[in-house]
Design a protein around this motif. Structure first.
Motif, PDB file in Angstrom:
ATOM      1  N   LEU A  18      32.433  95.128 -28.018  1.00  0.00           N
ATOM      2  CA  LEU A  18      32.460  94.875 -29.629  1.00  0.00           C
ATOM      3  C   LEU A  18      31.224  94.183 -29.885  1.00  0.00           C
ATOM      4  O   LEU A  18      30.744  94.826 -30.928  1.00  0.00           O
ATOM      5  N   ARG A  19      30.617  93.346 -29.372  1.00  0.00           N
ATOM      6  CA  ARG A  19      29.441  92.684 -29.822  1.00  0.00           C
ATOM      7  C   ARG A  19      28.079  93.670 -29.736  1.00  0.00           C
ATOM      8  O   ARG A  19      27.428  93.656 -30.569  1.00  0.00           O
ATOM      9  N   TRP A  20      28.481  94.376 -28.691  1.00  0.00           N
ATOM     10  CA  TRP A  20      27.119  95.594 -28.420  1.00  0.00           C
ATOM     11  C   TRP A  20      27.113  96.372 -29.732  1.00  0.00           C
ATOM     12  O   TRP A  20      26.312  96.933 -29.906  1.00  0.00           O
ATOM     13  N   ALA A  21      28.668  97.059 -29.789  1.00  0.00           N
ATOM     14  CA  ALA A  21      28.668  98.053 -30.759  1.00  0.00           C
ATOM     15  C   ALA A  21      28.606  97.673 -32.211  1.00  0.00           C
ATOM     16  O   ALA A  21      27.882  98.334 -33.071  1.00  0.00           O
ATOM     17  N   PHE A  22      28.929  96.466 -32.638  1.00  0.00           N
ATOM     18  CA  PHE A  22      28.998  95.876 -34.318  1.00  0.00           C
ATOM     19  C   PHE A  22      28.264  94.959 -34.361  1.00  0.00           C
ATOM     20  O   PHE A  22      28.167  94.130 -35.343  1.00  0.00           O
ATOM     21  N   GLY A  23      27.408  94.130 -33.192  1.00  0.00           N
ATOM     22  CA  GLY A  23      26.928  92.966 -33.367  1.00  0.00           C
ATOM     23  C   GLY A  23      25.601  92.966 -34.192  1.00  0.00           C
ATOM     24  O   GLY A  23      24.918  91.964 -34.600  1.00  0.00           O
ATOM     25  N   ASN A  24      24.868  94.254 -34.179  1.00  0.00           N
ATOM     26  CA  ASN A  24      23.489  94.270 -34.838  1.00  0.00           C
ATOM     27  C   ASN A  24      23.756  94.419 -36.394  1.00  0.00           C
ATOM     28  O   ASN A  24      24.229  95.440 -36.711  1.00  0.00           O
ATOM     29  N   ASP A  25      23.294  93.389 -37.082  1.00  0.00           N
ATOM     30  CA  ASP A  25      23.212  93.475 -38.478  1.00  0.00           C
ATOM     31  C   ASP A  25      22.124  93.771 -38.991  1.00  0.00           C
ATOM     32  O   ASP A  25      21.146  93.064 -39.166  1.00  0.00           O
ATOM     33  N   ARG A  26      21.725  95.260 -39.104  1.00  0.00           N
ATOM     34  CA  ARG A  26      20.751  95.676 -39.532  1.00  0.00           C
ATOM     35  C   ARG A  26      20.688  96.047 -41.139  1.00  0.00           C
ATOM     36  O   ARG A  26      19.952  96.859 -41.353  1.00  0.00           O
ATOM     37  N   ARG A  27      21.625  95.204 -42.069  1.00  0.00           N
ATOM     38  CA  ARG A  27      21.674  95.652 -43.340  1.00  0.00           C
ATOM     39  C   ARG A  27      20.244  95.298 -43.985  1.00  0.00           C
ATOM     40  O   ARG A  27      19.868  94.174 -43.516  1.00  0.00           O
ATOM     41  N   ALA A  28      19.716  95.803 -44.975  1.00  0.00           N
ATOM     42  CA  ALA A  28      18.744  95.372 -45.786  1.00  0.00           C
ATOM     43  C   ALA A  28      18.807  93.990 -46.452  1.00  0.00           C
ATOM     44  O   ALA A  28      20.230  93.732 -46.864  1.00  0.00           O
ATOM     45  N   VAL A  29      17.878  93.385 -46.406  1.00  0.00           N
ATOM     46  CA  VAL A  29      18.104  91.959 -47.215  1.00  0.00           C
ATOM     47  C   VAL A  29      18.068  92.462 -48.666  1.00  0.00           C
ATOM     48  O   VAL A  29      17.196  93.040 -49.230  1.00  0.00           O
ATOM     49  N   PRO A  30      19.021  91.689 -49.417  1.00  0.00           N
ATOM     50  CA  PRO A  30      19.065  91.800 -51.057  1.00  0.00           C
ATOM     51  C   PRO A  30      17.700  91.489 -51.594  1.00  0.00           C
ATOM     52  O   PRO A  30      17.140  90.558 -51.342  1.00  0.00           O
TER      53      PRO A  30
END
Length: 93
Positions: A18-30
């Protein structure tokens, strides 16, 4: 005891997957500066709101989606990238 150990190993593996699948927080910085308008690109900048609205009206009459953004006394005419070249040509006339 072995059941507990097996359960702990399985939960650990599940946590790693689950960490591998959902752990990368690549959302843009506001953008807190107010200068990022997403997909919109600036095609013109006018000193008055009336002039910017008049140009936006010309673009809309030609079928180009346009919006006016007012920041710091300047009024920017914004269009989508696909319409940028056509909008520039239309505004030159």
């Amino acid at each position: 005891m072995t059941t507990f150990l097996l359960l702990a190993v399985l939960l650990g593996l599940l946590a790693l997957v689950l960490r591998w699948a959902f752990g990368n927080d690549r959302r843009a910085v506001p953008d807190y500066t107010g200068d990022d308008f997403g997909l919109l690109r600036e095609v013109a900048e006018e000193p008055t709101a009336e002039a910017a609205q008049a140009l936006a009206g010309r673009l809309r009459a030609a079928g180009i989606r346009a919006t006016v953004v007012s920041r710091g006394g300047a009024h920017r005419l914004m269009v989508f990238p696909a319409d940028l070249a056509e909008a520039r040509l239309l505004l030159r006339r």
